[in-house]
Design an enzyme around this catalytic site. Sequence first.
Site, mmCIF file in Angstrom:
data_model
loop_
_atom_site.group_PDB
_atom_site.id
_atom_site.type_symbol
_atom_site.label_atom_id
_atom_site.label_comp_id
_atom_site.label_asym_id
_atom_site.label_seq_id
_atom_site.Cartn_x
_atom_site.Cartn_y
_atom_site.Cartn_z
ATOM 1 N N CYS A 13 40.047 60.621 46.299
ATOM 2 C CA CYS A 13 39.096 60.845 45.210
ATOM 3 C C CYS A 13 38.373 62.180 45.358
ATOM 4 O O CYS A 13 37.851 62.721 44.388
ATOM 5 C CB CYS A 13 38.084 59.707 45.139
ATOM 6 S SG CYS A 13 37.104 59.487 46.641
ATOM 7 N N ASN A 14 38.357 62.726 46.578
ATOM 8 C CA ASN A 14 37.626 63.968 46.812
ATOM 9 C C ASN A 14 38.510 65.198 46.987
ATOM 10 O O ASN A 14 38.003 66.314 47.029
ATOM 11 C CB ASN A 14 36.740 63.839 48.063
ATOM 12 C CG ASN A 14 35.560 62.929 47.817
ATOM 13 O OD1 ASN A 14 35.070 62.843 46.708
ATOM 14 N ND2 ASN A 14 35.125 62.230 48.842
ATOM 15 N N ARG A 15 39.828 65.020 47.127
ATOM 16 C CA ARG A 15 40.673 66.180 47.396
ATOM 17 C C ARG A 15 42.128 65.909 47.039
ATOM 18 O O ARG A 15 42.581 64.762 47.054
ATOM 19 C CB ARG A 15 40.585 66.575 48.877
ATOM 20 C CG ARG A 15 41.319 65.637 49.832
ATOM 21 C CD ARG A 15 41.132 66.044 51.292
ATOM 22 N NE ARG A 15 39.743 65.969 51.684
ATOM 23 C CZ ARG A 15 39.003 67.035 51.990
ATOM 24 N NH1 ARG A 15 39.547 68.247 51.955
ATOM 25 N NH2 ARG A 15 37.744 66.893 52.330
ATOM 26 N N SER A 23 34.553 66.247 54.679
ATOM 27 C CA SER A 23 34.370 65.172 53.698
ATOM 28 C C SER A 23 32.999 65.255 53.032
ATOM 29 O O SER A 23 32.054 65.840 53.569
ATOM 30 C CB SER A 23 34.504 63.811 54.381
ATOM 31 O OG SER A 23 35.796 63.637 54.916
ATOM 32 N N GLU A 60 32.865 60.594 57.944
ATOM 33 C CA GLU A 60 33.474 59.331 57.498
ATOM 34 C C GLU A 60 34.892 59.200 58.058
ATOM 35 O O GLU A 60 35.589 60.189 58.269
ATOM 36 C CB GLU A 60 33.468 59.238 55.971
ATOM 37 C CG GLU A 60 34.206 60.363 55.256
ATOM 38 C CD GLU A 60 35.636 60.004 54.901
ATOM 39 O OE1 GLU A 60 36.023 58.834 55.091
ATOM 40 O OE2 GLU A 60 36.363 60.900 54.453
ATOM 41 N N GLN A 113 43.803 57.585 55.119
ATOM 42 C CA GLN A 113 44.464 58.146 53.945
ATOM 43 C C GLN A 113 45.473 59.219 54.338
ATOM 44 O O GLN A 113 46.554 59.322 53.751
ATOM 45 C CB GLN A 113 43.407 58.718 52.992
ATOM 46 C CG GLN A 113 42.509 57.651 52.381
ATOM 47 C CD GLN A 113 41.280 58.235 51.706
ATOM 48 O OE1 GLN A 113 40.750 59.261 52.121
ATOM 49 N NE2 GLN A 113 40.809 57.578 50.654
ATOM 50 N N ALA A 144 41.495 46.604 43.440
ATOM 51 C CA ALA A 144 41.536 45.796 44.665
ATOM 52 C C ALA A 144 42.051 46.615 45.848
ATOM 53 O O ALA A 144 42.586 46.064 46.802
ATOM 54 C CB ALA A 144 42.426 44.566 44.456
ATOM 55 N N ILE A 193 37.583 49.658 46.935
ATOM 56 C CA ILE A 193 36.931 48.478 46.373
ATOM 57 C C ILE A 193 36.671 47.444 47.470
ATOM 58 O O ILE A 193 35.601 46.806 47.509
ATOM 59 C CB ILE A 193 37.787 47.861 45.242
ATOM 60 C CG1 ILE A 193 37.748 48.769 44.004
ATOM 61 C CG2 ILE A 193 37.306 46.458 44.890
ATOM 62 C CD1 ILE A 193 36.378 48.911 43.362
#
Length: 423
Positions: free
Chosen positions: A55-57, A112, A117, A123, A193, A197
């Site tokens: 979501c960030n990169r 991050s 984190e 990931q 899911a 989440i």
Amino acid sequence: MTVWTLGLNHTTAPLDLRGRFAFALDQIAPTLQSLRSSFPSGRHPQVEAAIISTCNRTEIYCASEHIALDHTVGWLAESGGVAPTLLRSHAYTLHDDEAARHVFRVASGLDSMVLGEAQILGQMKDAVRAAENVGALGTTLNQLFQRSFAVAKEVRTATEIGAHSISMAAAAVRLAGQLFEDLRKTRVLFVGAGEMIDLAVTHFAAKEPKSIAIANRTLERGEKLATRFGGEAMRLADLPARLAEFDIVVSCTASTLPIIGLGAVERALKARKHRPIFMVDLAVPRDIEPEVKALEDVYLYTVDDLAHVVQQGQANRQAAVAQAEVIIDAGVQSFMHWLGQRSTVPLIQQLNAQADEWRAAEMARARKLLAKGESVDAVLDAMSRGLTQKMMHGAMAELHSGDAASREQTAQTISRLFLRKER
């Protein structure tokens, strides 16, 4: 061999632009195949490649004999439907030691939004497995990523980089607590899911809300997560009709288009008699239409909106960052030394092949002499002389050729190679 990186992240590109280059995990394999096949086969045969998309990169890592950053930028720009100039204005390009330093910092949580984190490491490992499965990960990138994982482990073991980190999920809970006086009276809906989440449900469940529901395309997966927290599962198709039931909505799916539209939220607010709804969109691309943010009774936060919250307490980790950078420096130097040695591998292979050829020839000659009845000592002497002459022939020839300056340089090199004293 050279390695290079093309990327854009939460510090260089806005959310909607990052959304154009977000790849779900099941998209990585075909995307890697498309990228690798786009390189000219003559100059760039068998380019190694890996893609990290969160979501960030979104970051592309490549390795080949020749660097091809311009080609990589052009390919990514085309895949996202933007001009290369626009992509370049929001991206970063790195190669060799800078690329190694970057991937080590990413793995260690230093790059991050949430400093320190640990989720990014998982990931990255998923991205490496995806590249391995499609045959895109060669020796060089495999070494780069394995070393990044080792550096990240050392950073987390030797420093307190993650001791004060606040996750996205924890930040969402904190913001929800500012809107609702008692979270135990709220009904919470989670859309999706996946891992993010799962983490969000864990944090909200700790506050003991009145009810928890999971909406997911695959009902079975939603039921599995809901069961763990005593919640209910619902089909994604039922979401618009039931949206009004929930005070808090947290969404993070792999959908390429928004799944919660402005109209659905307006109808939900009307049914709720305009009681407020707290919404968190953790997805890239967005799950919730951005126009929803303008509604008077909706408090919508995206991943970028949470940046201020998750960065609180960052000063407490600056000492750990300095320690981590020292570990990363050592890791970069070690990788670059390994990468430099890789350039001599073909020569080493040729030398070994030549030596084996000489040895085989002398062994065959020795067997013939033995078969003729020659003494073992004479045969061994002849074999040793034959091997010695073959090994020395090239050096002796070079010493007798060229001008005086080149002979002097050759003499120094041969002295280093052949006249080393035994230690």
